[in-house]
Design an enzyme around this catalytic site. Sequence first.
Site, PDB file in Angstrom:
ATOM      1  N   MET A  10       0.849  -1.194   0.000  1.00  0.00           N
ATOM      2  CA  MET A  10       0.000   0.000   0.000  1.00  0.00           C
ATOM      3  C   MET A  10       0.885   1.245   0.000  1.00  0.00           C
ATOM      4  SD  MET A  10      -3.448  -0.922   2.020  1.00  0.00           S
ATOM      5  CE  MET A  10      -2.903  -0.574   3.681  1.00  0.00           C
ATOM      6  N   ALA A  44       4.065   3.956   0.922  1.00  0.00           N
ATOM      7  CA  ALA A  44       4.752   4.473   2.121  1.00  0.00           C
ATOM      8  C   ALA A  44       5.839   3.462   2.512  1.00  0.00           C
ATOM      9  CB  ALA A  44       3.773   4.726   3.261  1.00  0.00           C
ATOM     10  N   HIS A  99       9.048   1.257   3.411  1.00  0.00           N
ATOM     11  CA  HIS A  99      10.175   1.320   4.338  1.00  0.00           C
ATOM     12  C   HIS A  99      11.044   0.084   4.108  1.00  0.00           C
ATOM     13  CE1 HIS A  99       7.804  -1.611   6.499  1.00  0.00           C
ATOM     14  NE2 HIS A  99       6.809  -0.736   6.621  1.00  0.00           N
ATOM     15  N   GLY A 159      11.234  -2.627   5.525  1.00  0.00           N
ATOM     16  CA  GLY A 159      10.504  -3.897   5.598  1.00  0.00           C
ATOM     17  C   GLY A 159      10.001  -4.293   4.213  1.00  0.00           C
ATOM     18  N   HIS A 160       9.366  -3.345   3.507  1.00  0.00           N
ATOM     19  CA  HIS A 160       8.882  -3.647   2.154  1.00  0.00           C
ATOM     20  C   HIS A 160      10.055  -4.004   1.238  1.00  0.00           C
ATOM     21  CE1 HIS A 160       5.663  -0.711   3.510  1.00  0.00           C
ATOM     22  NE2 HIS A 160       4.930  -1.724   3.091  1.00  0.00           N
ATOM     23  N   GLY A 181       4.733 -10.033   4.199  1.00  0.00           N
ATOM     24  CA  GLY A 181       5.524  -9.911   5.416  1.00  0.00           C
ATOM     25  C   GLY A 181       4.949 -10.732   6.561  1.00  0.00           C
TER      26      GLY A 181
HETATM   27  O1  PAF Z   1      -0.141  -5.684   3.781  1.00  0.00           O
HETATM   28  C1  PAF Z   1      -0.555  -4.794   3.010  1.00  0.00           C
HETATM   29  O2  PAF Z   1       0.122  -3.806   2.739  1.00  0.00           O
HETATM   30  C2  PAF Z   1      -1.954  -4.918   2.404  1.00  0.00           C
HETATM   31  O3  PAF Z   1      -2.837  -5.523   3.285  1.00  0.00           O
HETATM   32  C3  PAF Z   1      -1.945  -5.645   1.027  1.00  0.00           C
HETATM   33  C4  PAF Z   1      -1.474  -7.076   1.157  1.00  0.00           C
HETATM   34  C5  PAF Z   1      -1.067  -4.896   0.056  1.00  0.00           C
HETATM   35  C6  PAF Z   1      -3.370  -5.671   0.465  1.00  0.00           C
HETATM   36  O4  PAF Z   1      -3.887  -4.386   0.280  1.00  0.00           O
END
Ligand code: PAF
Length: 249
Positions: A24, A26, A28, A30-31, A141
């Site tokens: 979604m 933003a 960081h 972690g992503h 994650g």
């Molecule tokens: O974990 C998230 O960022 C959201 O729940 C996801 C998996 C992108 C679904 O909108």
Amino acid sequence: MAALCKINNKWKDAELKTGFVPTMGALHEGHLSLVKLALEHADRVVVSIYVNPAQFAPHEDFESYPRDIDSDLEKLEAAGAHLVYLPQEAELYPDGVKIDMDAGRAGAGLDADFRPHFFHGVATIVRRLFDHVQPDMAVFGEKDYQQLMVIREMVERQNLPIEIIGGPTMRDDHGLALSSRNAYLSESELAIAQQMNVILRDTPDPEAAKSALLTAGFDKIDYIEERWDRRLAAGWVGETRLLDNIKIT
Ligand code: PAF
């Protein structure tokens, strides 16, 4: 969407394995660690950025959820993602935003007791994103452990040919799980939030852990429970809801 299909077909023709990291935004560290993990398992990696209205209740933070596309794109390019998918609402919800996917057994209890719409909304959007991206594997994650279990169960139930991999939780120097919502915390709230992981780790008894978190300054604990091989918790510091879990050893 048409461009995504074209590139995807090219990759499939070349027998390249596609990995997928839905987000979604933003973003960081972690992503970015999830992108790195996807790059280790796939030849091409697609990252989607979409703040999904169906997983927010009307009183939740959909409008104020942090959004910073320019910085996200820079980070993803540096991380080596091959394609960033920025879908429009009409592409994902051509008939308007609605939930049409059940979150299954994994989606019952724990967070669902406090956010009843949430996992159905997540399952709905992830299923649609899978249809668009057509990945061979996808990374989620472990910080959102129940979400990971919901997706695994959905993929199994629907017989989707997608391997689901869990990415280890990234933490700050104090052990606080990285989350886009940490940006909401003031300095004093951050110091409180940073005790969550320590207390979860050092206090196995859920009632004792709950009272230790409240003593540390948490305003409310939604739950501390053990499921799968994890101790999972959600609680509030001021207006910010924090989630974490640890592996039970
Ligand atoms: O974990 C998230 O960022 C959201 O729940 C996801 C998996 C992108 C679904 O909108």
